[in-house]
Design an enzyme around this catalytic site. Structure first.
Site, PDB file in Angstrom:
ATOM      1  N   HIS A 160       0.761  -0.833   0.021  1.00 31.04           N
ATOM      2  CA  HIS A 160      -0.048   0.039  -0.056  1.00 31.04           C
ATOM      3  C   HIS A 160       1.156   1.659   0.093  1.00 31.04           C
ATOM      4  O   HIS A 160       0.507   1.763  -1.089  1.00 31.04           O
ATOM      5  CB  HIS A 160      -0.286  -0.030   1.313  1.00 31.04           C
ATOM      6  CG  HIS A 160      -1.738   0.907   1.325  1.00 31.04           C
ATOM      7  ND1 HIS A 160      -3.382   1.459   0.660  1.00 31.04           N
ATOM      8  CD2 HIS A 160      -1.778   2.568   2.163  1.00 31.04           C
ATOM      9  CE1 HIS A 160      -3.445   2.283   0.599  1.00 31.04           C
ATOM     10  NE2 HIS A 160      -3.139   3.159   1.697  1.00 31.04           N
ATOM     11  N   HIS A 175       2.922   5.815  -2.220  1.00 29.56           N
ATOM     12  CA  HIS A 175       4.067   6.887  -1.203  1.00 29.56           C
ATOM     13  C   HIS A 175       5.953   7.169  -1.357  1.00 29.56           C
ATOM     14  O   HIS A 175       5.794   7.791  -0.740  1.00 29.56           O
ATOM     15  CB  HIS A 175       3.178   7.492   0.616  1.00 29.56           C
ATOM     16  CG  HIS A 175       2.062   7.408   0.711  1.00 29.56           C
ATOM     17  ND1 HIS A 175       1.075   8.653  -0.008  1.00 29.56           N
ATOM     18  CD2 HIS A 175       0.771   6.728   0.785  1.00 29.56           C
ATOM     19  CE1 HIS A 175      -0.364   8.685   0.275  1.00 29.56           C
ATOM     20  NE2 HIS A 175      -0.706   7.228   0.902  1.00 29.56           N
ATOM     21  N   LYS A 220      -4.260   9.263  -9.029  1.00 28.62           N
ATOM     22  CA  LYS A 220      -4.749   9.803  -7.051  1.00 28.62           C
ATOM     23  C   LYS A 220      -5.374  11.073  -7.754  1.00 28.62           C
ATOM     24  O   LYS A 220      -4.034  11.783  -7.834  1.00 28.62           O
ATOM     25  CB  LYS A 220      -3.552   9.436  -7.047  1.00 28.62           C
ATOM     26  CG  LYS A 220      -3.201   9.354  -5.624  1.00 28.62           C
ATOM     27  CD  LYS A 220      -1.529   8.278  -4.204  1.00 28.62           C
ATOM     28  CE  LYS A 220      -2.302   8.871  -2.760  1.00 28.62           C
ATOM     29  NZ  LYS A 220      -2.910   7.970  -2.094  1.00 28.62           N
TER      30      LYS A 220
END
Length: 279
Positions: A160, A175, A220
């Site tokens: 993730h 990220h 995103k």
């Protein structure tokens, strides 16, 4: 008013500045990479505006950076996942070995040794290094169910945070600057621009809150990331924040920056983690 409230955690600021100084593998703008920050966006709900003609990364010195052991082992992990949520992840013997090699590599750095020492002294992590490595594996690589109502083990903290996942029309997680650069270089994502709130102020920011779309039509709308930090620095910082269990948002002063570190747990591991500049 709540947004402007910034309560610095002095103890963790001191630790993370020590880790920052110990990050011998951190990359520097102009030496290891060059950014095109481009234009800034105002609406995170609108994925149709692209105010940056150029890619975010102009170049990265891959020969100098990606041959370092922690980077090399990190990059080897990025193709081990199915990005669609709700689809069962399978860890092969080779992928398990790659996970272990990465953990071994980051735990051999002075930075992670310092983080381990801090957590051990606080009673938040076991003292023996092999037990600490097992804890890191559980937090980051143990599979869990992320999709509600789905019985498949479709996610992990590492997937993730560092690789990203696809949920409906949105990319979630994702990220990490290294993964971003590699996906952008491959033509899989299109950088739209950055948001002033959440991005540090310099021309080539150390912290960026950005938006991008994917060639498959997903995107995103907004997401935060470090730029230039090593894999071991990000793993150490997020792990410490999670294990210290002092709330999902930790405010620190890191070098010259004010940073909010967000870390949520999920199923006994890392659920998500990312930085946001508060300068």
């Amino acid at each position: 008013m709540a947004y402007n409230k910034f309560n610095v955690n002095e103890e963790l600021s001191e630790l993370f500045n020590k880790l920052w100084d110990l990050d011998e593998n951190r990359c520097e703008p102009g030496e290891h990479y060059r950014l095109n920050k481009g234009g800034y966006l105002k609406d995170a709900r609108d994925l149709t505006k692209d105010v940056s003609e150029d890619p975010l990364f102009d170049w990265v010195d891959e020969a100098k950076v990606f041959e370092k052991p922690t980077y090399k082992y990190f990059i080897a992990l990025l193709d081990n996942y199915t990005m669609e949520t709700g689809e069962q992840e399978v860890v092969t013997k080779e992928e398990f070995k790659e996970n272990i090699m990465f953990i071994d590599a980051i735990c051999d750095t002075p930075l992670m040794k310092e983080a381990h020492s801090f957590l051990r002294d606080k009673g938040k992590a076991p003292g023996p290094i092999n037990d600490f490595k097992k804890l890191l594996y559980k937090l980051w690589f143990k599979l869990y169910r992320r999709t509600k109502g789905d019985r498949d083990f479709d996610s992990s903290g590492f997937e993730h945070v560092f690789v990203g996942e696809i949920k409906g029309e949105d990319v979630v997680g994702f990220h990490n600057w290294i993964c971003f650069y590699l996906q952008e270089k491959s033509g899989n994502i299109d950088y739209h621009g950055y948001f002033r709130r959440g991005t540090s102020l310099e021309r080539e920011p150390r912290f960026i809150t950005l938006q991008f779309s994917c060639k498959n039509g997903r995107g995103k709308p907004i997401g935060g990331s470090f730029i230039g930090t090593s894999p071991e620095f990000e793993m150490a910082l997020y792990t410490v924040c999670y294990l210290m269990d002092i709330g999902s948002k930790v405010h620190i002063e890191l070098d010259e920056y004010k940073v909010e570190v967000t870390v949520y747990g999920h199923a006994g591991g890392i659920g998500t983690a990312y930085p946001t500049s508060k300068d």
